[in-house]
Structure formats: C-alpha cells, structure tokens
Write a protein that holds these residues in place. Structure first.
Motif, PDB file in Angstrom:
ATOM      1  N   PHE A  85       0.826  -1.210   0.000  1.00  0.00           N
ATOM      2  CA  PHE A  85       0.000   0.000   0.000  1.00  0.00           C
ATOM      3  C   PHE A  85       0.858   1.257   0.000  1.00  0.00           C
ATOM      4  O   PHE A  85       2.079   1.214   0.167  1.00  0.00           O
ATOM      5  N   ALA A  87       0.964   3.575   2.272  1.00  0.00           N
ATOM      6  CA  ALA A  87       1.639   3.634   3.570  1.00  0.00           C
ATOM      7  C   ALA A  87       2.071   2.213   3.922  1.00  0.00           C
ATOM      8  O   ALA A  87       1.499   1.251   3.424  1.00  0.00           O
ATOM      9  N   ALA A  89       1.699   0.520   6.542  1.00  0.00           N
ATOM     10  CA  ALA A  89       0.671  -0.213   7.295  1.00  0.00           C
ATOM     11  C   ALA A  89       1.286  -1.328   8.126  1.00  0.00           C
ATOM     12  O   ALA A  89       0.737  -2.416   8.231  1.00  0.00           O
ATOM     13  N   PRO A  92       2.184  -1.442  14.673  1.00  0.00           N
ATOM     14  CA  PRO A  92       3.232  -0.874  15.539  1.00  0.00           C
ATOM     15  C   PRO A  92       3.589  -1.767  16.723  1.00  0.00           C
ATOM     16  O   PRO A  92       4.686  -1.641  17.259  1.00  0.00           O
ATOM     17  N   TRP A  93       2.673  -2.652  17.133  1.00  0.00           N
ATOM     18  CA  TRP A  93       2.968  -3.483  18.300  1.00  0.00           C
ATOM     19  C   TRP A  93       3.707  -4.763  17.914  1.00  0.00           C
ATOM     20  O   TRP A  93       4.052  -5.556  18.768  1.00  0.00           O
ATOM     21  N   ARG A  94       3.933  -4.952  16.616  1.00  0.00           N
ATOM     22  CA  ARG A  94       4.670  -6.148  16.189  1.00  0.00           C
ATOM     23  C   ARG A  94       6.083  -5.763  15.791  1.00  0.00           C
ATOM     24  O   ARG A  94       6.278  -4.738  15.136  1.00  0.00           O
ATOM     25  N   LEU A 102       3.108 -11.942   9.689  1.00  0.00           N
ATOM     26  CA  LEU A 102       1.645 -11.835   9.819  1.00  0.00           C
ATOM     27  C   LEU A 102       0.858 -12.612   8.765  1.00  0.00           C
ATOM     28  O   LEU A 102       0.007 -13.434   9.115  1.00  0.00           O
ATOM     29  N   PRO A 103       1.127 -12.404   7.451  1.00  0.00           N
ATOM     30  CA  PRO A 103       0.330 -13.151   6.470  1.00  0.00           C
ATOM     31  C   PRO A 103       0.497 -14.660   6.606  1.00  0.00           C
ATOM     32  O   PRO A 103      -0.458 -15.412   6.378  1.00  0.00           O
ATOM     33  N   GLU A 105       1.162 -16.296   9.418  1.00  0.00           N
ATOM     34  CA  GLU A 105       0.409 -16.738  10.603  1.00  0.00           C
ATOM     35  C   GLU A 105      -1.053 -16.925  10.235  1.00  0.00           C
ATOM     36  O   GLU A 105      -1.722 -17.848  10.699  1.00  0.00           O
ATOM     37  N   ILE A 106      -1.554 -16.020   9.384  1.00  0.00           N
ATOM     38  CA  ILE A 106      -2.969 -16.089   9.037  1.00  0.00           C
ATOM     39  C   ILE A 106      -3.274 -17.318   8.193  1.00  0.00           C
ATOM     40  O   ILE A 106      -4.330 -17.924   8.312  1.00  0.00           O
ATOM     41  N   THR A 107      -2.319 -17.733   7.359  1.00  0.00           N
ATOM     42  CA  THR A 107      -2.561 -18.948   6.581  1.00  0.00           C
ATOM     43  C   THR A 107      -2.283 -20.201   7.394  1.00  0.00           C
ATOM     44  O   THR A 107      -2.508 -21.308   6.915  1.00  0.00           O
ATOM     45  N   HIS A 134      11.223  -2.490  16.373  1.00  0.00           N
ATOM     46  CA  HIS A 134       9.821  -2.136  16.165  1.00  0.00           C
ATOM     47  C   HIS A 134       9.747  -1.111  15.034  1.00  0.00           C
ATOM     48  O   HIS A 134      10.709  -0.385  14.796  1.00  0.00           O
ATOM     49  N   TRP A 136       8.619   1.836  14.565  1.00  0.00           N
ATOM     50  CA  TRP A 136       8.985   3.253  14.774  1.00  0.00           C
ATOM     51  C   TRP A 136      10.482   3.472  14.850  1.00  0.00           C
ATOM     52  O   TRP A 136      10.952   4.606  14.717  1.00  0.00           O
ATOM     53  N   ARG A 150       6.880  -8.174   3.483  1.00  0.00           N
ATOM     54  CA  ARG A 150       5.646  -8.803   3.956  1.00  0.00           C
ATOM     55  C   ARG A 150       4.801  -9.268   2.764  1.00  0.00           C
ATOM     56  O   ARG A 150       4.204 -10.346   2.793  1.00  0.00           O
TER      57      ARG A 150
ATOM     58  N   LEU B 188      -6.850   0.978   5.448  1.00  0.00           N
ATOM     59  CA  LEU B 188      -5.646   0.349   4.917  1.00  0.00           C
ATOM     60  C   LEU B 188      -5.362  -0.974   5.620  1.00  0.00           C
ATOM     61  O   LEU B 188      -5.109  -2.004   4.985  1.00  0.00           O
ATOM     62  N   GLU B 189      -5.417  -0.935   6.954  1.00  0.00           N
ATOM     63  CA  GLU B 189      -5.102  -2.133   7.730  1.00  0.00           C
ATOM     64  C   GLU B 189      -6.155  -3.216   7.502  1.00  0.00           C
ATOM     65  O   GLU B 189      -5.833  -4.406   7.425  1.00  0.00           O
ATOM     66  N   TYR B 196      -5.113 -10.912   2.772  1.00  0.00           N
ATOM     67  CA  TYR B 196      -4.647 -12.196   3.313  1.00  0.00           C
ATOM     68  C   TYR B 196      -5.795 -13.187   3.464  1.00  0.00           C
ATOM     69  O   TYR B 196      -5.609 -14.288   3.940  1.00  0.00           O
ATOM     70  N   GLN B 202      -9.561 -13.768  13.079  1.00  0.00           N
ATOM     71  CA  GLN B 202      -8.147 -13.366  12.939  1.00  0.00           C
ATOM     72  C   GLN B 202      -8.005 -11.857  12.900  1.00  0.00           C
ATOM     73  O   GLN B 202      -7.081 -11.299  13.485  1.00  0.00           O
ATOM     74  N   LYS B 206      -5.687 -10.281  15.747  1.00  0.00           N
ATOM     75  CA  LYS B 206      -4.393  -9.768  15.282  1.00  0.00           C
ATOM     76  C   LYS B 206      -4.411  -8.276  15.008  1.00  0.00           C
ATOM     77  O   LYS B 206      -3.366  -7.647  14.949  1.00  0.00           O
ATOM     78  N   MET B 289       4.090  -4.112  24.215  1.00  0.00           N
ATOM     79  CA  MET B 289       3.667  -3.953  22.826  1.00  0.00           C
ATOM     80  C   MET B 289       4.626  -3.062  22.052  1.00  0.00           C
ATOM     81  O   MET B 289       4.287  -2.575  20.970  1.00  0.00           O
ATOM     82  N   ARG B 292       7.127   3.310  22.173  1.00  0.00           N
ATOM     83  CA  ARG B 292       8.273   4.188  22.370  1.00  0.00           C
ATOM     84  C   ARG B 292       8.469   4.440  23.852  1.00  0.00           C
ATOM     85  O   ARG B 292       7.517   4.762  24.537  1.00  0.00           O
TER      86      ARG B 292
END
Lengths: 259, 293
Positions: A85, A87, A89, A92-94, A102-103, A105-107, A134, A136, A150, B188-189, B196, B202, B206, B289, B292
């Motif tokens: 995309f 951005a 995307a 942030p917590w991963r 991620l993709p 894990e989903i499969t 991370h 950021w 990804r 977007l997310e 996927y 999920q 997730k 998580m 910062r």
C-alpha cells in the motif's frame, strides 16, 4: 502462455451522494508473466482502482477480469498476490519479523517454516539484522521495504504496488527503485506498479500504461525499449527521454479536454 | 540549559497543595467559629485570638474538620485498631474494595463483550447502544436501593448487590471506549487483512484487539473510579454489611463530621491508588507492545 491479468471492457462506477462516478471505463489490458507494468496518470484516473479490482478489493460493474485464469475473488482466496500500500501499514505493536510473519500466521503456516521464510524475504529487501526492531525505530524507506518483504512472504508470483514510494523523498526513492528492479530480476515476479512519477515509471517498467481521469481509461500503452539491466544512469540516455516524452504527451492528451 | 526550578514538577505541585491547605484551615476557622463563640459565651471564657483559632481546630463535631484531625482519626482507626473490629476503617475499606474490584472486573468483561457484539453486528449496534446509553441516564442513587432491596428478596445480600451496582456503572465507559477502539484500525489495515483472506476472528485477534488497547486502558481508568462510587452508593442503601459508605451514613446520622471526612478521604485515596494501578498496568502492557519509551 496465458496472461497473468486479463481485463476486457472493464468498467467500474461508484455510486456516491453526488451521483455516479466513472472510476474505470472500457479498460482492455493483458499483463504477461514477468512483466513490470506501471500505471501512471493524474489523481482520479482510476489507476489505484484498477489495482484494487485485481486484488478483489473493489468489484467491477462492467466487463470481465481474470487473475491467474481465475476471478479476482478466487485469486484472493488462493493468495495469488502480495499487495503493497501507499503507507507501510506495519502494525506498531509487532516487531519487524512479526510484521513480516503476519500473512503466514494467518494462513496457518508452521512456525519453523515461517521463521525460515521471514529470514529469506528480509534478506531479499536487505533488512537482515532488523528483525527485533519495532516499526517506529526504522526510517520511512525501511518501513516500506518491510512492507514489501511482507507482501513477498506468500511467494505469490504477482506483486501489486500502489504508490509504494510516494511518501518518500527523491534520494530514498532512487535507491529503492534500483533495489526493486534488482528484486524483480531475482524473483521474476510480475509487478503492477501505480505511480504518478514519470521518471519512476519509465525507469522501472517493461510496459507503461498511461491513464486519464473521468472516466478513468487507458490512453496509451508503451512498451519500453530499455534493456532489463538498468543502471540509474540510464535515466539520462536518449531512449529513456524518448519514452518519458511519450508518457508526458499521453498525459497531456488525456488532460486536454478538461480545459 | 533550563533552570532546575522550571523543569522540577515538585514545586508547582507543593504550591497547589499548600494553597489548598491554607484555604482549608482558614475556612475551618470561619465555619467552626459560631459554635465556638457560643461555647465560650456559655462558659463565660474570654479567649485570645490564637487560642480561639486552636479551639476551632479541636471541636468534637466541627462543621469543617481540619486535615490533621481527619488524619489523626484515620491513623487511629487503621493502625491502632484491630482489622477485624467494626471500628476499623481498614476493615471497611477492604469491604468496599472487594465490591469495587468484583464490580469492576465483571463490568470490564461485560463492556468488552458488548463492544465486540456491537462492532460485529449492525443490528446489535442499533438495538443495544440506545439501551446502554439510557442505562446511564437514570440516577444511580435511584437504582441502587432497588437492586439492593430486589436482591434481598432472593436472600442475596452483602457483596453481590454492591458489585452489581459497581458493574452497572463501570461497564459503560468500557463499552464506549472499546467500540471506538475496536473500530480504530483504518481502511488500509483492514484491506491488508482482506488481501490475506483473514477470518473475522483473525482480524479481531491480530488487528482490532491490539489496536484497542490504549482505549481499553483509558476506559478502565474511568471505570475503576466509578466502580468505587458504585460500591459506596450500594453501601448507603444497606448499612448491614459495612464499608466506607456505611461509615459515611452512620457518621452523618450521628453528626460525626470527622468520621465522614475520614471515610471520604480514604475513599478518595483508594480511588486514586486504583486509577494509579491501572496506569501502571497500562505502561507495562505498552512496553510489552513495543511502545516508544
């Protein structure tokens, strides 16, 4: 060999409060295996919409389209493509490795296989060693490379990229363009690339699709005469400038009826 | 370099505390003096200004007790009293605390479940949300006695009715916060998850759930504070079981203003501690998580 993406008389009308909007109209296009196709045009010309139709994120209202010989819906269910995309995307917590995983894990891919694949694709975008960071902690260009990694995680042969470098400065963009070409040569993917930068489109593509807005339609398809091996300096060659000129002419023609 | 007195937060905080205390002690003299004047007239005592001020700070049932009187009572009723005695404030605080925590826990779970139902189903959004909002427009003071009396008819007394009142108050901010939080992921997310071919479950585990964490903790800070209010209000309706609310009630029956203020201050301190604890957990989760730091 049958085309990877084949669109026939494709049209898409959005129903909005201000009446119908013709996002796409009479689009006929075949994209072949191993092509690097750029879609270029001003905002509102439907280039992103076309990419989203291939990805089954929008439904066409007219015509037909096939992806890998299937409907876009079937293609999405079989995870036939990776999508990058505008951005990054990234979640942030991963961590970086978790984002790329991620993709998979989903499969429901087994963990050992995921780890191996994550290592592989991060290596492909030259980000080995950043697994535990991370998002950021990474620059914008690096984040976008993670999102490309990804999209590659599935090993889909088709990569859809929607202005992936649009938000980056030109120096980073040049660097990433060269890296993307390198990646394309190594992986032999078919890439559909939306951009509104003429040099970017000419530098990257084997074919350039020039589009015009309202209704979004294809006004020119340019086969690149540039060789597959392209150093950055090729952008000063005569062949490059000729193609860029033709793209610019096409864009101007598409705009003329507006004024 | 910024001077230390500009960066140090202690000085402004202490200034405000000092101003409040000064105002408090001044008001205590003003509010307690009519009664003290009458006492002194009856006794025929002529007192100087300093002694008069000290007298207003030393009444048994002052209109406005001063902080050191209240703290002395709290000290006496916690440290110097056996915790199992009904005179122990610590005992009453624990009674209130357990009702608060049970109510808060169930309220939070209920709030999350309702939010999940609301975001996954348009029908439940339209059918549940109006009732959820209506539930909070009814004064809790009116509902609390009905819950206490109603449950007492089924021989359910003590902790349960109070916890239910706490839950009734605390689920609301959690629903509102979590509906917002679970809807926080942008287009977007969500598109990404769609490419996927991710299932709704999920997408929830997730994407939606982690995105909602900051909203959950913001809601829980509000929720735990009003849980405590719920427990205290529940205790006002039934004096049998003890609790800080009961101390407020018996204090006002007997004109024991110091006792009222002691229970009040303790409840406030308890609420502040609980909100602070939620904040600590929030920071731990945020660190987990990868926020910062």
């Amino acid at each position: 060999m049958s085309p990877v993406v084949s669109a026939k008389d494709l049209g898409l009308v959005f129903q909005t409060n201000d009446g119908p909007v013709h996002a796409l109209s009479e689009v006929n296009l075949d994209i072949n295996q191993g092509d690097f196709v750029s879609f270029i045009g001003p905002s509102g010309c439907g280039k992103t919409t076309f990419l989203r139709v291939i990805a089954d994120l929008e439904q066409p209202t007219e015509g037909t389209i096939s992806v890998n010989g299937m409907t876009p819906h079937e293609a999405r269910l079989s995870r036939a493509y990776g999508y990058v995309f505008q951005a990054s995307a990234l979640l942030p917590w991963r961590r970086i490795d978790q984002n790329v995983a991620l993709p998979l894990e989903i499969t429901g891919t087994p963990r050992a296989q995921i780890n191996e694949r994550v290592k592989q694709v991060l290596d492909l975008v030259d980000l080995s060693g950043f697994e535990k960071k991370h998002p950021w902690q990474l620059s914008g260009g690096m984040q976008q490379r993670v999102s490309i990694a990804r999209a590659l995680a599935f090993e889909a042969s088709l990569l859809l990229m929607d202005e992936p470098f649009g938000a980056l400065d030109e120096i980073v963009r040049d660097h990433l363009n060269a890296q993307l070409l390198d990646l394309w040569k190594r992986t032999e993917k078919t890439i559909c690339f939306v951009t509104h930068s003429i040099p970017e489109a000419v530098y990257l593509s084997t074919r350039i699709v020039v589009m015009s807005p309202r209704p979004g339609r294809v006004i020119d398809v340019i086969e690149s005469t540039l060789p597959r091996d392209r150093p950055l300096e090729i952008r000063e060659s005569a062949a490059f400038l000729t193609i860029a000129h033709r793209v610019r002419e096409g864009l101007r023609a598409g705009h003329s009826y507006e004024e | 370099m910024t001077a230390w007195w500009r960066t140090n937060k202690l000085i402004p905080i202490l200034t405000v505390v000092a101003a409040i205390l000064l105002f408090w002690y001044a008001m205590a003299v003003v509010m307690n003096s009519p009664w003290q004047i009458r006492l002194n007239e009856r006794a025929g005592a002529e007192v100087g200004f300093t002694e008069f001020v000290l007298q207003t700070y030393d009444q048994a049932k002052p209109v406005l007790p001063v902080p050191h009187q209240i703290l002395a009572v709290i000290w006496d009723a916690t440290v110097n009293t056996d915790i199992n005695s009904p005179r122990s404030l610590a005992y009453h605080a624990l009674v209130t605390l357990s009702a608060t925590l049970w109510g808060f826990a169930f309220g939070t779970v209920l709030g999350i479940l309702l939010a999940v139902a609301i975001i996954h189903n348009d029908a439940s959004d339209r059918s549940l949300m109006p009732w959820i909002i209506a539930s909070q427009t009814v004064p809790i003071l009116a509902i609390a006695p009905m819950i206490v009396v109603g449950l007492a008819a089924f021989s359910i007394t003590g902790l349960v009715p109070k916890a239910i009142i706490s839950m009734y108050l605390s689920f609301f901010p959690v629903v509102v916060g979590m509906v917002k939080g679970l809807r926080a992921p942008d287009r977007l997310e969500l598109d990404l998850m769609r490419t996927y071919n991710a299932s709704a479950f999920q997408v929830f585990t997730k994407l939606r759930w982690p995105s909602a964490m900051p909203f959950l903790f913001a809601s829980m800070r509000v929720g735990i504070a009003i849980s405590l209010i719920g427990a205290v209000v529940g205790e006002l309706s039934n004096a049998a079981g003890g609790g800080l609310g009961v101390r407020l009630l018996t204090g006002s029956y007997n004109g024991q203003t110091i006792q009222i203020w002691a229970a009040l201050l303790l409840a406030a301190a308890l609420a502040a501690t609980l909100v602070g604890l939620v904040g600590v957990v929030e920071r731990l989760v945020a660190r987990q998580m990868g926020a910062r730091t």
